[in-house]
Scaffold this active site. Structure first.
Site, mmCIF file in Angstrom:
data_model
loop_
_atom_site.group_PDB
_atom_site.id
_atom_site.type_symbol
_atom_site.label_atom_id
_atom_site.label_comp_id
_atom_site.label_asym_id
_atom_site.label_seq_id
_atom_site.Cartn_x
_atom_site.Cartn_y
_atom_site.Cartn_z
ATOM 1 N N CYS A 1 29.323 13.872 -5.871
ATOM 2 C CA CYS A 1 30.274 14.207 -6.931
ATOM 3 C C CYS A 1 31.105 15.452 -6.630
ATOM 4 O O CYS A 1 30.745 16.263 -5.788
ATOM 5 C CB CYS A 1 29.542 14.515 -8.226
ATOM 6 N N GLY B 1 34.055 11.750 -4.279
ATOM 7 C CA GLY B 1 33.575 10.601 -5.046
ATOM 8 C C GLY B 1 34.724 9.765 -5.538
ATOM 9 O O GLY B 1 35.646 10.297 -6.151
ATOM 10 N N ASN C 1 26.990 17.779 -10.013
ATOM 11 C CA ASN C 1 27.023 17.401 -8.603
ATOM 12 C C ASN C 1 25.658 17.707 -8.001
ATOM 13 O O ASN C 1 25.218 18.848 -8.035
ATOM 14 C CB ASN C 1 28.123 18.194 -7.891
ATOM 15 N N GLY C 2 25.013 16.688 -7.444
ATOM 16 C CA GLY C 2 23.715 16.909 -6.820
ATOM 17 C C GLY C 2 22.716 15.843 -7.221
ATOM 18 O O GLY C 2 23.086 14.784 -7.720
ATOM 19 N N CYS D 1 23.487 23.140 1.646
ATOM 20 C CA CYS D 1 23.575 21.942 2.493
ATOM 21 C C CYS D 1 24.516 22.181 3.675
ATOM 22 O O CYS D 1 25.733 22.298 3.508
ATOM 23 C CB CYS D 1 24.097 20.777 1.657
ATOM 24 N N TYR E 1 30.660 17.743 7.452
ATOM 25 C CA TYR E 1 31.349 16.503 7.114
ATOM 26 C C TYR E 1 32.018 16.482 5.737
ATOM 27 O O TYR E 1 33.171 16.103 5.620
ATOM 28 C CB TYR E 1 30.328 15.357 7.210
ATOM 29 N N CYS F 1 18.302 12.215 3.052
ATOM 30 C CA CYS F 1 18.587 13.329 2.144
ATOM 31 C C CYS F 1 18.144 12.952 0.732
ATOM 32 O O CYS F 1 18.346 11.832 0.294
ATOM 33 C CB CYS F 1 20.092 13.623 2.138
ATOM 34 N N CYS G 1 19.937 24.351 4.261
ATOM 35 C CA CYS G 1 19.075 23.176 4.364
ATOM 36 C C CYS G 1 19.518 22.408 5.607
ATOM 37 O O CYS G 1 20.708 22.157 5.796
ATOM 38 C CB CYS G 1 19.233 22.280 3.126
ATOM 39 N N CYS H 1 17.927 16.905 7.065
ATOM 40 C CA CYS H 1 18.247 15.610 7.675
ATOM 41 C C CYS H 1 18.201 15.679 9.201
ATOM 42 O O CYS H 1 18.167 14.650 9.865
ATOM 43 C CB CYS H 1 19.579 15.068 7.162
#
Ligand code: SF4
Length: 507
Positions: free
Chosen positions: A45, A71, A145-146, A284, A290, A430, A482, A485
């Site tokens: 989002c 989104g 968002n999340g 993140c 990306y 993730c 974080c 991934c």
């Protein structure tokens, strides 16, 4: 059967969770998870909030327009004028939903907005945001968002306490917690509620006369605060997931909302409190790789600068004799420019993206998905013919799209194709708002780099090291990231064990 475990907290690994608990697993329909057959990942989002502007709805619209990349499934805007709270949301792109006529139905000096790609809750309009809930604490609208990771645990407790959920979205849990909080003031109730949920959330909330903005204690997702001129009075305050929204709004960046911070904006000004302290930051890092736009500044750093450094470091780590550096557009472009400069090689747009491929081609069938890659990208033959090409991309997820692109470049006459990836291998899913496939579907979780190279049919393959990625994204403030991934080390207690099972265990 889905089993859960505590993970990532020293000393408690393998501990069973409390009875009845569950964590979210992505429930987005499979047909929506990979657009046009690519291995593209999707952000959940983008959020925006405006306080103190006579045309708040239109400003929120512009903010969402700039955040559309976060989104494309649904969007919504809620406004308030001190007395009433209006809310309109729909399926599709921001520009498709909000015409002049629709925006005219959203009066008020305050607005919050949301553009959504769902990873929790189904994709129906019901779960589009902002979500508006009427409670004993008054009308509250929320945009989030999340992804929450102790969702089922908290939801079950609330339902036993008599909460009636109007949606299946995890965002409503925060509002229900506020409604059921015993705290006497609204701001205390919000702080109390936020401290009970775990996971990733950058949220904006609105009542009839106030705007709130908050980030989770680890600061997974970005959220920034800015100021914009108001023709009728004091400057308006604006919040957005990324600072690229401020540019369209002609707003000035003030600062990031801090991890664990709750900001309140009223007619009297801006106040703030830390509702959580002492939790290590884990923003993140994939936002830098990306998701975020290169013209945004997130986690204290310009995304463009991070990607440029990723490309330069990649060139130093995995140089190979070549004639050209070619990006996989669009997200590979900035890293490829850094790579080319560092390697002193020509940078060429040897692949052209068709930006007008729309959601018409979101189809579940493999037949259509294969076609989608060719619809999206086309090689520039006269640039590639007879050349040794270094192709720069930002990730390999399942490997199938990469293989098609490598074949496409070779088919256009390239004599060699060397693939370079501007982050480490993606080996784990993730749980914090990105719809990565489960572990058994991630190619790097199940194959060696040499096996992946053979699968994608490249002459050579190399990834950026984890140290290289961290160095490329580092700030003077020493941002904590974080990297789960890439490492499988999750910063929260809850993960879905079934999703991190290796391929061998799946059969
Ligand atoms: S697991 Fe990866 S994508 Fe998810 S929050 Fe962590 S770094 Fe970002």
């Amino acid at each position: 059967m889905i089993r859960r475990l505590f993970q990532g907290i020293p000393g408690v690994a393998g501990t069973e969770p409390p009875a009845g608990s569950r964590v979210p697993s992505p429930s987005v329909p499979q047909s929506l998870q990979f657009v046009a057959g690519s291995d593209e990942l999707h952000e959940e989002c983008g959020v925006v909030a405006i306080h103190g502007h006579p045309d708040a709805a239109r400003q929120a619209y512009l903010g969402l327009y700039a955040l559309q990349h976060r989104g494309q499934e649904s969007a919504g805007i809620a406004t308030a004028d001190g007395h009433h709270l209006a809310n309109i949301k729909g399926m599709g792109l921001v520009s498709e939903i909000f015409t002049d006529d629709i925006l005219a139905k959203l009066p008020g000096q305050m607005a919050i907005g949301h553009t959504r790609y769902s990873t929790t809750g189904d994709s129906a309009l019901l779960n589009a945001q902002p979500i508006r809930v009427d409670s004993v604490k008054g009308l509250i609208a929320i945009a989030h968002n999340g992804n929450l990771v102790n969702l089922g645990n908290v939801r079950g407790r609330l339902e036993r306490d008599g909460a009636y959920f109007q949606t299946t979205s995890d965002s409503e849990i925060i509002v229900q917690l506020i409604a059921h909080s015993r705290a006497s003031t609204l701001v205390d109730a919000i702080a109390d509620s936020l401290s009970q949920v775990e996971g990733a959330f950058s949220i904006v909330m609105m009542t009839r006369d106030r705007i709130f903005a908050a980030r989770d204690p680890r600061g997974f997702r970005p959220l920034s605060m800015g100021r914009m001129a108001n023709p009728d009075g004091p400057d308006a305050i604006v919040f957005a997931s990324e600072t690229c929204a401020f540019d369209l709004l002609r707003a000035d960046y003030i600062r990031d909302v801090l991890a664990g911070e709750l900001v309140m904006v009223t007619e009297d000004g801006v106040t703030s409190r830390q509702y959580a302290t002492g939790v290590p930051q884990s923003s993140c890092i994939f936002e830098h790789v990306y998701f975020a736009r290169p013209d945004s500044r997130i986690f204290g750093r310009w995304v463009q600068e991070s990607r440029d450094r990723m490309g330069r470091r990649l060139a130093r780590e995995s140089a190979v004799p070549a004639d050209l550096v070619v990006p996989v557009p669009d997200s590979g472009v900035t890293a490829a420019m850094g790579y080319a400069e560092e390697a002193r090689l020509p940078f060429r747009m040897g692949l052209i993206r068709n930006h007008y491929v729309g959601r018409t081609f979101i189809e579940p069938e493999q037949r259509v998905r294969d076609f989608g890659v060719r619809l999206k990208l086309n090689p520039v033959r006269n640039l590639l013919e007879g050349k040794r090409v270094i192709l720069i991309d930002d990730s390999i997820i399942r490997g199938t799209t990469c293989r098609k692109i490598v074949r496409m470049v070779r088919g256009a006459g390239a004599s060699e194709v060397h693939l370079r990836i501007s982050c480490p291998p993606t080996i784990s899913p993730c749980f914090y708002g990105v719809d990565t496939p489960i572990k058994r579907d991630l190619i790097a979780a199940n194959k060696s780099i040499e096996e992946i190279r053979q699968f994608i049919e490249a002459d050579s393959l190399a990834y950026l090291s984890l140290e290289g990625l961290l160095e490329a994204c580092q700030t003077e403030e020493r941002t904590g990231y974080c990297t789960a991934c890439y490492t499988g080390n999750y910063p929260t207690q809850w993960v879905d064990v079934e999703e991190i099972l290796p391929a061998a265990a799946a059969f």
